[in-house]
Scaffold this motif. Structure first.
Motif: not given
Ligand SMILES: [Zn+2]
Ligand SMILES: [Zn+2]
Length: 254
Positions: A1-2, A5, A212, A219-220, A8, A204-207, A214
């Motif tokens: 997952m690192k 980010s 959001d 989608y990211w 992003s 998408d709050a994370d991307h 999928d």
């Protein structure tokens, strides 16, 4: 997952850096094409200021996108933008700049040295560059397939796409090309929350600047190597979901 980010962040840095481009000394006409991603979303979507659209498609020799992908891109533009006087593609090859891996700054310099089409009275111009080599932002676990970096400019890492899809049983290259091209152009059309205002809560709050949902084109994962290959595993190009289409329609699109 690192690594995710990291990608992003690369996109965000890109988006936030594009205002620096306005420091160059080219004409006013050219300046209108050197703004931040998303600011020309309405000009591209609606027929208010521009009734036609031209894509200057330039590829490094040997890395021409497939005809299928170019046709899919035009079909995507025709479906979403209101350009009653037409959409055209002007395609040509250039020699390799020989700078791979490419930084975003190098990609911008290549555009400035080779781009010939800028907005005129009624026609808006887009620059699409298909690179040899790869992005400097690639890591062992994540590769960048494309980047939208100005209001009318994007790069596709064609060699990376071909490497990823070579050796697959069916010919997935045009599917992956089409996915990345339309994803990057989705950003240029202001998705998601990048110039075309959200009509519903689906960023998408994370991307950030991605949808959001999928299965949505925005989608990211659609612009990263492993993620995009997963999204096209069914053999089809991801499409915009209803929420992304609603955002475009509210900003003058179809
Ligand atoms: Zn993206
Ligand atoms: Zn969406």
């Amino acid at each position: 997952m690192k690594k995710i980010s990291v990608l992003s962040i690369v996109l965000l840095v890109l988006l936030s850096c594009s205002s620096d481009d306005t420091q160059s000394n080219s004409s006013n006409n050219e300046q209108a094409n050197k703004l931040s991603v998303g600011v020309s979303a309405n000009d591209l979507l609606s027929d208010t200021s521009f009734s036609s659209l031209v894509v200057e498609l330039v590829y490094v020799e040997g890395f021409e996108p497939s005809e299928t992908a170019v046709n899919n891109f035009v079909a995507f533009l025709e479906a979403r933008t209101d350009k009653p006087n037409g959409i055209t593609v002007e395609k040509r090859a250039i020699a390799s700049p020989g700078q791979s891996p490419y930084s975003n700054e190098e990609i911008t310099v290549i555009e400035d040295a080779n781009r010939t089409l800028y907005n005129n009275n009624s026609q808006i111009a887009v620059w699409a560059f298909f690179a040899d080599g790869e992005s400097e932002s690639n890591t062992d676990t994540g590769v960048v397939l494309g980047t939208a970096y100005r209001n009318t400019s994007f790069v596709i890492y064609q060699e990376t796409i071909e490497d990823l899809t070579s050796g697959t049983f069916t010919n997935t290259t045009p599917i992956l090309e089409s996915t990345v091209i339309t994803h990057e152009f989705g950003h240029i059309l202001g998705l998601t929350n990048l110039g075309s205002a959200l009509q519903s809560s689906h960023e998408d709050a994370d991307h950030p600047k991605h949808c959001d949902v999928d299965s949505c084109l925005m989608y990211w994962q659609a612009e990263t190597g492993g993620g995009a290959m997963g999204m096209i595993s069914g053999g089809t190009i991801p499409q915009l979901d209803a929420q992304c289409i609603a955002d475009l329609q509210a900003n003058g699109g179809k």
